[in-house]
Design an enzyme around this catalytic site. Structure first.
Site, PDB file in Angstrom:
ATOM      1  N   ASP A  61       0.753  -1.204  -0.179  1.00 25.48           N
ATOM      2  CA  ASP A  61       0.132  -0.031   0.062  1.00 25.48           C
ATOM      3  C   ASP A  61       0.832   1.172  -0.219  1.00 25.48           C
ATOM      4  OD1 ASP A  61      -1.779   2.143   0.312  1.00 25.48           O
ATOM      5  OD2 ASP A  61      -2.593   1.066   2.404  1.00 25.48           O
ATOM      6  N   ARG A 107       5.121   1.944  10.192  1.00 31.23           N
ATOM      7  CA  ARG A 107       4.944   3.256   9.244  1.00 31.23           C
ATOM      8  C   ARG A 107       5.976   4.070  10.132  1.00 31.23           C
ATOM      9  NH1 ARG A 107      -1.590   3.709   8.415  1.00 31.23           N
ATOM     10  NH2 ARG A 107      -1.698   1.794   7.222  1.00 31.23           N
ATOM     11  N   GLN A 167      -4.518  -3.474  12.536  1.00 31.41           N
ATOM     12  CA  GLN A 167      -5.876  -3.542  12.011  1.00 31.41           C
ATOM     13  C   GLN A 167      -6.225  -4.776  11.542  1.00 31.41           C
ATOM     14  OE1 GLN A 167      -5.470  -0.053   9.167  1.00 31.41           O
ATOM     15  NE2 GLN A 167      -5.225  -1.303   7.312  1.00 31.41           N
ATOM     16  N   ASP A 193     -14.367   7.303   4.610  1.00 31.25           N
ATOM     17  CA  ASP A 193     -13.705   7.099   6.022  1.00 31.25           C
ATOM     18  C   ASP A 193     -14.788   7.082   6.994  1.00 31.25           C
ATOM     19  OD1 ASP A 193     -11.209   6.876   5.111  1.00 31.25           O
ATOM     20  OD2 ASP A 193     -10.856   9.058   5.594  1.00 31.25           O
ATOM     21  N   GLU A 224     -10.709   8.725  13.289  1.00 34.95           N
ATOM     22  CA  GLU A 224     -10.964   7.962  12.148  1.00 34.95           C
ATOM     23  C   GLU A 224     -10.855   6.381  12.667  1.00 34.95           C
ATOM     24  OE1 GLU A 224      -8.799   6.267   8.135  1.00 34.95           O
ATOM     25  OE2 GLU A 224      -8.769   8.341   8.499  1.00 34.95           O
ATOM     26  N   SER A 267     -10.829   3.088   6.967  1.00 34.93           N
ATOM     27  CA  SER A 267     -10.641   3.551   5.703  1.00 34.93           C
ATOM     28  C   SER A 267     -11.220   2.427   4.908  1.00 34.93           C
ATOM     29  CB  SER A 267      -9.272   4.083   5.387  1.00 34.93           C
ATOM     30  OG  SER A 267      -9.040   4.168   4.216  1.00 34.93           O
TER      31      SER A 267
END
Length: 345
Positions: A57, A111, A126, A246, A259, A262
């Site tokens: 991604d 990340r 997630q 979202d 959030e 997504s």
């Protein structure tokens, strides 16, 4: 720490033992509900993929994946995943999943370019999910139905959590509100995208913002989205662009919107080529994933990711994601959080 959100009169309602038990409760209950709602089968997922296949991604296109050489593959490089948005679609084809069914998995990512604050960590966990759909399912009404089912699973999980720990009081509304990013811009033309999210979420409690990734009438995007998984450029039946969005909620502990997911209907051949051209990334057409899609080897699908630590943070009324997961934080952030009554794991 300028990025730190300071909760007003914050007090932990669960100690560390209760918190760990609550995390287990939420993760086990929610994933079972998600699986049942969307007819998803659990699959095992990779932590890393080979570089150069177009499978990882790209997020907003600027985040650098953590990578390393593989000795037994002639030092070919692997990349730690950012998410499994495209890998899952390959898996649907490999497992020959039929229409109306799908897969979900525990996704763990690093990340390294994330800006650390109450909601963002170097470590991302997630539930990534993906389901096979038909051509006639590529509609806004179908997307809305799936969003409502996911939100129902979230609300059921909140109810169980509050029943288990009576000191926690439910705050999520019964229904989720839908709005397109362009409508949101017209409502709050003088606000930034984040300020618009805060305003609409405070008004409705839970919101699904449609059309993330394409440019709005002011020439700007509400938020970034890679051009090769979500479909953000197709004109839907309401005349507006976008078959993605979202899920956000208003979080009273921090006084901000958060959030939680997504997601969206994925690109077909036409929207893939269109979005790659819009973003000036036509060279990606030659990558492995994109060739599989362009040569009709992948099913049409809908999918998304739901933050595990974020959902636990919200349902356990925590003020920092570091109260839920073990990660690395700046020393001064740790000290500030300790003084604010939210010690980080």
């Amino acid at each position: 720490m300028s990025k730190l959100i300071y909760p007003i009169n914050y007090k932990r309602l669960l100690d560390m033992r209760q918190t760990e038990q609550g995390i287990k409760l939420i993760k086990e209950f929610f994933q079972q509900n998600l699986s049942t709602e969307l007819r998803l089968r659990r699959v095992t997922a990779p932590l890393f993929v080979l570089k150069g296949l177009g499978i990882n991604d790209d997020l907003n296109g600027v985040e650098r994946p953590v990578s390393f050489p593989i000795k037994d593959l002639g030092d070919a490089r692997a990349e730690v995943v950012h998410s499994l948005a495209k890998w899952k679609r390959l898996t649907l084809a490999e497992y020959e999943i039929e229409r109306g069914y799908g897969v979900y998995t525990d996704m763990n990512a690093i990340r390294a370019d994330e800006e650390l604050d109450n909601l963002h960590s170097l470590y991302v966990d997630q539930w990534d999910w993906e389901a096979v759909i038909a051509r006639e399912d590529r509609t806004l009404s179908f997307l809305r139905n799936v969003v409502e089912r996911i939100y129902s699973a979230i609300c059921r999980t909140e109810y169980l959590t509050c029943e288990t720990y009576p000191q926690l009081k439910p705050f999520l509304p019964e229904k989720i509100h839908f709005i397109h990013a362009e409508e949101l811009l017209r409502m709050y033309p003088d606000k930034t995208p984040k300020e618009r999210e805060d305003a609409i979420c405070e008004a409705y409690g839970a919101v699904f913002i449609i059309g993330i990734g394409g440019k709005l009438s002011n020439g700007e995007k509400h938020d970034g989205r890679a051009p090769d998984y979500d479909d953000w450029s197709t004109v839907a039946e309401n005349g507006q662009k976008g078959l993605n969005g979202d899920i956000l909620i208003w979080y009273p502990v921090l006084g901000h919107s958060i959030e939680l997911s997504s997601m969206g209907i994925r690109v077909d051949k036409e929207s893939l080529l269109r979005q790659l051209k819009i973003e000036g990334q036509e060279e990606r057409e030659q990558l492995f994933f994109h060739q599989q899609l362009l040569n009709d080897r992948l099913p049409l699908s809908i999918g998304g990711g739901i933050g595990q630590s974020r959902l636990c943070m919200v349902l356990l009324h925590k003020a920092h994601v570091g109260e839920i997961q073990a990660s690395i934080w700046p020393d001064d952030m740790r000290e500030e959080c300790r003084q604010l009554g939210m010690p980080l794991i």
